[in-house]
Design a protein around this motif. Sequence first.
Motif, PDB file in Angstrom:
ATOM      1  N   GLN A 135      30.758 -64.851  78.662  1.00 15.19           N
ATOM      2  CA  GLN A 135      29.968 -64.691  79.877  1.00 15.19           C
ATOM      3  C   GLN A 135      30.845 -66.001  80.958  1.00 15.19           C
ATOM      4  O   GLN A 135      30.904 -66.827  80.311  1.00 15.19           O
ATOM      5  CB  GLN A 135      28.717 -65.238  79.938  1.00 15.19           C
ATOM      6  CG  GLN A 135      27.545 -64.267  79.775  1.00 15.19           C
ATOM      7  CD  GLN A 135      25.927 -64.556  80.101  1.00 15.19           C
ATOM      8  OE1 GLN A 135      25.784 -65.729  80.456  1.00 15.19           O
ATOM      9  NE2 GLN A 135      25.377 -63.814  79.517  1.00 15.19           N
ATOM     10  N   VAL A 136      31.179 -65.671  82.396  1.00 13.36           N
ATOM     11  CA  VAL A 136      31.812 -66.228  83.166  1.00 13.36           C
ATOM     12  C   VAL A 136      30.849 -66.912  84.183  1.00 13.36           C
ATOM     13  O   VAL A 136      30.022 -65.712  84.637  1.00 13.36           O
ATOM     14  CB  VAL A 136      33.030 -65.706  83.705  1.00 13.36           C
ATOM     15  CG1 VAL A 136      33.879 -66.548  84.627  1.00 13.36           C
ATOM     16  CG2 VAL A 136      33.929 -65.069  82.505  1.00 13.36           C
ATOM     17  N   SER A 137      30.904 -68.307  84.597  1.00 15.09           N
ATOM     18  CA  SER A 137      30.391 -68.776  85.761  1.00 15.09           C
ATOM     19  C   SER A 137      31.390 -69.371  86.518  1.00 15.09           C
ATOM     20  O   SER A 137      32.338 -69.829  85.916  1.00 15.09           O
ATOM     21  CB  SER A 137      29.242 -69.440  85.545  1.00 15.09           C
ATOM     22  OG  SER A 137      29.575 -70.196  84.640  1.00 15.09           O
ATOM     23  N   ALA A 138      31.573 -69.157  87.879  1.00 14.36           N
ATOM     24  CA  ALA A 138      32.608 -69.520  88.557  1.00 14.36           C
ATOM     25  C   ALA A 138      32.170 -69.828  89.883  1.00 14.36           C
ATOM     26  O   ALA A 138      30.719 -69.323  90.351  1.00 14.36           O
ATOM     27  CB  ALA A 138      33.618 -68.473  88.479  1.00 14.36           C
ATOM     28  N   ARG A 139      32.951 -70.566  90.745  1.00 12.87           N
ATOM     29  CA  ARG A 139      32.843 -70.531  92.342  1.00 12.87           C
ATOM     30  C   ARG A 139      34.149 -70.946  93.119  1.00 12.87           C
ATOM     31  O   ARG A 139      35.196 -71.640  92.435  1.00 12.87           O
ATOM     32  CB  ARG A 139      31.752 -71.999  92.359  1.00 12.87           C
ATOM     33  CG  ARG A 139      31.179 -72.037  93.836  1.00 12.87           C
ATOM     34  CD  ARG A 139      30.002 -72.848  93.656  1.00 12.87           C
ATOM     35  NE  ARG A 139      29.837 -73.417  94.858  1.00 12.87           N
ATOM     36  CZ  ARG A 139      28.729 -74.236  95.204  1.00 12.87           C
ATOM     37  NH1 ARG A 139      27.919 -74.612  94.217  1.00 12.87           N
ATOM     38  NH2 ARG A 139      28.468 -75.012  96.211  1.00 12.87           N
ATOM     39  N   TRP A 141      35.781 -72.849  96.686  1.00 15.83           N
ATOM     40  CA  TRP A 141      35.387 -73.565  97.770  1.00 15.83           C
ATOM     41  C   TRP A 141      36.306 -73.089  98.914  1.00 15.83           C
ATOM     42  O   TRP A 141      37.443 -73.204  98.931  1.00 15.83           O
ATOM     43  CB  TRP A 141      35.331 -75.126  97.433  1.00 15.83           C
ATOM     44  CG  TRP A 141      34.565 -75.708  96.724  1.00 15.83           C
ATOM     45  CD1 TRP A 141      33.122 -76.312  97.100  1.00 15.83           C
ATOM     46  CD2 TRP A 141      34.036 -75.344  95.204  1.00 15.83           C
ATOM     47  NE1 TRP A 141      32.225 -76.362  96.151  1.00 15.83           N
ATOM     48  CE2 TRP A 141      32.643 -75.923  94.945  1.00 15.83           C
ATOM     49  CE3 TRP A 141      34.594 -74.708  94.098  1.00 15.83           C
ATOM     50  CZ2 TRP A 141      32.121 -75.968  93.788  1.00 15.83           C
ATOM     51  CZ3 TRP A 141      34.044 -74.851  93.045  1.00 15.83           C
ATOM     52  CH2 TRP A 141      32.894 -75.289  92.714  1.00 15.83           C
ATOM     53  N   ARG A 151      36.675 -72.975  90.329  1.00 17.33           N
ATOM     54  CA  ARG A 151      36.306 -73.494  89.062  1.00 17.33           C
ATOM     55  C   ARG A 151      35.505 -72.356  88.389  1.00 17.33           C
ATOM     56  O   ARG A 151      35.026 -71.473  88.888  1.00 17.33           O
ATOM     57  CB  ARG A 151      35.289 -74.490  89.188  1.00 17.33           C
ATOM     58  CG  ARG A 151      35.937 -75.770  90.171  1.00 17.33           C
ATOM     59  CD  ARG A 151      35.144 -77.187  89.754  1.00 17.33           C
ATOM     60  NE  ARG A 151      35.436 -77.760  88.663  1.00 17.33           N
ATOM     61  CZ  ARG A 151      34.635 -78.311  87.856  1.00 17.33           C
ATOM     62  NH1 ARG A 151      33.513 -78.477  88.172  1.00 17.33           N
ATOM     63  NH2 ARG A 151      35.028 -78.796  86.692  1.00 17.33           N
ATOM     64  N   ARG A 153      33.956 -71.353  84.458  1.00 19.26           N
ATOM     65  CA  ARG A 153      33.628 -71.525  82.865  1.00 19.26           C
ATOM     66  C   ARG A 153      33.475 -70.597  82.260  1.00 19.26           C
ATOM     67  O   ARG A 153      32.591 -69.548  82.757  1.00 19.26           O
ATOM     68  CB  ARG A 153      32.206 -72.434  83.080  1.00 19.26           C
ATOM     69  CG  ARG A 153      31.727 -72.970  81.841  1.00 19.26           C
ATOM     70  CD  ARG A 153      30.146 -73.758  82.262  1.00 19.26           C
ATOM     71  NE  ARG A 153      29.590 -74.186  80.968  1.00 19.26           N
ATOM     72  CZ  ARG A 153      28.717 -73.597  80.164  1.00 19.26           C
ATOM     73  NH1 ARG A 153      28.241 -72.455  80.558  1.00 19.26           N
ATOM     74  NH2 ARG A 153      28.224 -74.277  79.140  1.00 19.26           N
ATOM     75  N   VAL A 198      35.773 -75.386  80.992  1.00 17.98           N
ATOM     76  CA  VAL A 198      35.565 -75.165  82.267  1.00 17.98           C
ATOM     77  C   VAL A 198      37.225 -75.554  82.975  1.00 17.98           C
ATOM     78  O   VAL A 198      37.970 -76.426  82.435  1.00 17.98           O
ATOM     79  CB  VAL A 198      34.771 -76.310  82.899  1.00 17.98           C
ATOM     80  CG1 VAL A 198      34.771 -76.255  84.270  1.00 17.98           C
ATOM     81  CG2 VAL A 198      33.489 -76.194  82.225  1.00 17.98           C
ATOM     82  N   THR A 200      39.588 -75.937  86.354  1.00 17.13           N
ATOM     83  CA  THR A 200      39.617 -76.097  87.756  1.00 17.13           C
ATOM     84  C   THR A 200      41.261 -75.936  88.144  1.00 17.13           C
ATOM     85  O   THR A 200      42.157 -76.407  87.833  1.00 17.13           O
ATOM     86  CB  THR A 200      39.387 -77.739  88.158  1.00 17.13           C
ATOM     87  OG1 THR A 200      38.293 -78.184  87.541  1.00 17.13           O
ATOM     88  CG2 THR A 200      39.397 -77.793  89.633  1.00 17.13           C
ATOM     89  N   VAL A 223      36.099 -59.978  85.026  1.00 15.46           N
ATOM     90  CA  VAL A 223      35.004 -60.330  86.338  1.00 15.46           C
ATOM     91  C   VAL A 223      35.677 -60.648  87.428  1.00 15.46           C
ATOM     92  O   VAL A 223      37.028 -60.922  87.724  1.00 15.46           O
ATOM     93  CB  VAL A 223      34.204 -61.565  85.755  1.00 15.46           C
ATOM     94  CG1 VAL A 223      33.472 -61.325  84.372  1.00 15.46           C
ATOM     95  CG2 VAL A 223      34.895 -62.707  85.720  1.00 15.46           C
ATOM     96  N   TRP A 224      34.856 -60.334  88.490  1.00 16.66           N
ATOM     97  CA  TRP A 224      35.339 -60.777  89.941  1.00 16.66           C
ATOM     98  C   TRP A 224      34.681 -61.915  90.298  1.00 16.66           C
ATOM     99  O   TRP A 224      33.431 -62.206  89.995  1.00 16.66           O
ATOM    100  CB  TRP A 224      34.857 -59.677  90.961  1.00 16.66           C
ATOM    101  CG  TRP A 224      35.873 -58.343  90.748  1.00 16.66           C
ATOM    102  CD1 TRP A 224      35.550 -57.267  90.279  1.00 16.66           C
ATOM    103  CD2 TRP A 224      37.283 -58.321  91.487  1.00 16.66           C
ATOM    104  NE1 TRP A 224      36.613 -56.550  90.551  1.00 16.66           N
ATOM    105  CE2 TRP A 224      37.698 -57.032  90.948  1.00 16.66           C
ATOM    106  CE3 TRP A 224      37.906 -59.401  92.116  1.00 16.66           C
ATOM    107  CZ2 TRP A 224      38.794 -56.543  91.431  1.00 16.66           C
ATOM    108  CZ3 TRP A 224      39.401 -58.866  92.517  1.00 16.66           C
ATOM    109  CH2 TRP A 224      39.949 -57.357  92.208  1.00 16.66           C
ATOM    110  N   ILE A 225      35.520 -62.930  90.937  1.00 19.86           N
ATOM    111  CA  ILE A 225      34.777 -64.209  91.527  1.00 19.86           C
ATOM    112  C   ILE A 225      35.123 -64.103  92.893  1.00 19.86           C
ATOM    113  O   ILE A 225      36.044 -64.093  93.435  1.00 19.86           O
ATOM    114  CB  ILE A 225      35.634 -65.312  90.936  1.00 19.86           C
ATOM    115  CG1 ILE A 225      35.758 -65.363  89.469  1.00 19.86           C
ATOM    116  CG2 ILE A 225      35.178 -66.645  91.535  1.00 19.86           C
ATOM    117  CD1 ILE A 225      36.845 -66.372  88.691  1.00 19.86           C
TER     118      ILE A 225
END
Lengths: 227, 314
Positions: A135-139, A141, A151, A153, A198, A200, A223-225
């Motif tokens: 599973q990917v979490s991302a953001r 800025w 970033r 994860r 994680v 960066t 996935v798409w971020i």
Amino acid sequence: MGDAPTIHANMSRILDIVIDRKAQIAEMNDQVTNLLNPMQVPVTVDATALGKVLEVIVFADFNPIVQILRFYPASASAYLGFRVKLQQSTPVRAAVRTADGVWHVGGTWVNTVGGGCTAPSAAAAAPEWQKQLNQVSARQWQSGELAGRLRLRVVHPMDTGLVAGIPAFHLQEIRLSDSSDQALMRIETFEPVSENPVFTLQQKTAGRVKAIGRDNNGNDFSVWIEP
Amino acid sequence: MKHLLACLLACFSTALVAAEPAFDYGLQAQRVADDVYVFVGRDEDFSTVNGGNIVNTGFIVTAAGLVVIDSGPSLRYGQQMQRAMRQVSPAAPLQVFNTHHHPDHFLGNQAFAGTPIVALEATRQGIAAEGNTFAENLYRLSGDWMKGTESVAPTATITSGRIQLGGRALRLLALNGHTEGDLAIYDETSGVLFAGDLVFNNRAPTTPHARIERWLASLDTLEAITREPGFSAIVPGHGAITRDAAPIRQTRAWLRWLDQAMRQAAADGLDLNEVLARPLPAEFAGMAVGMREYRRSVGHLFPAAEQEALGHAH
Ligand SMILES: [Zn+2]
């Protein structure tokens, strides 16, 4: 100073130890770093001052698995933050190949209590976590000083294979590209990268980014971020 | 020539004697109230110089014997504590409390063999599970001060409530947040509150097992006690004893700032190394080991804040 990579691999402070084209290491006897969590040693490689960078290899001399990670910046900057597991105090180095074919090496000494590579992952101890594997979490800025920062994860145990009864199980590759399929960066990851890694990264501007990855057991993600 | 040689030998052996460490913690009981005493530790981190004497332990003299609150970081400390207590009272230990499962608070248990050692159930479990690992870590940090020290788990468990020990009313508060089980003890006779590591005074709090929300709630409970008419003093886990609630407010301010700083850094997109490099706010600049504990706390707390700040990608 100007044309050498900067490696930040220290819990207590960021070190700008720059050794161009020589594999020297500045040793640091700071007690504080003895308290570093050997499972999550932060490393920031910043080779943006070197011009066009084709390849970066990060390694820890005294780790049972020496190679940590390689990355190939395309339109993203020659910059990557991540965390590693260290088995004992060791130099952590980056070798950077620039477009002119020259290798630049920089590094720093990291003091740690050790044991990071032969401790089981939290996931290995609690297998129900593996339902979230990859599973990917991302953001991203978009404004301010860190505009263009991304970033990411990924849930993954990153088991080294050095713990009895737990085979090596780790991410091998992550490819990041923009919405027109232009490469941002390719990252090859090896066993010493920390559990649930994680990353960066720094792009010129934020935009839709696709992340594709796979591990050594053939599990993959795509996935798409969103910016 | 002979004379010179003798002198050399004498000088040399003097040097040897001087180099031989005495492993003396120099424990001096500080009187807080009638029959209530504390051994105040240094505002430092573990080292081979202080041998782990960075913690406050205490005792209450009762009609039936000494009620001991925490046993210190090593077997030697526990033994020396007993010698120092005998200078105050000839009575034997009646009961030992372990406020929580951090090694500087219970690794002296071994010196109290034969005396009931009591703690909260979570503390007993924590010592059983992690005590040996903690002891190994302290051997590394404190060296030979630790010689012979083994982890000894509490022999019984207690819960919240008012108890009588040697004719003295003690209020036991089963709290948490610094760890899974944090015992505070209020001596109703003297009005002295033994807060354990829920409260630090001018020494930055440690957070390896912290849950900040719960910790803040526990601080509110403790502060309410300081408003009771009989209250006289707080004995923090680390740092000087005070007659007011200032260290509770300081610990609260540090924890709130730390929690907020981690969330803000994660929301701003900072990488772990960048968070570590941030300076302390001016109000905490004078706190002992502030920067060191900040960096440790980043390692403990930033990953969760970071995870919260990153959105799920599809
Ligand atoms: Zn503690």
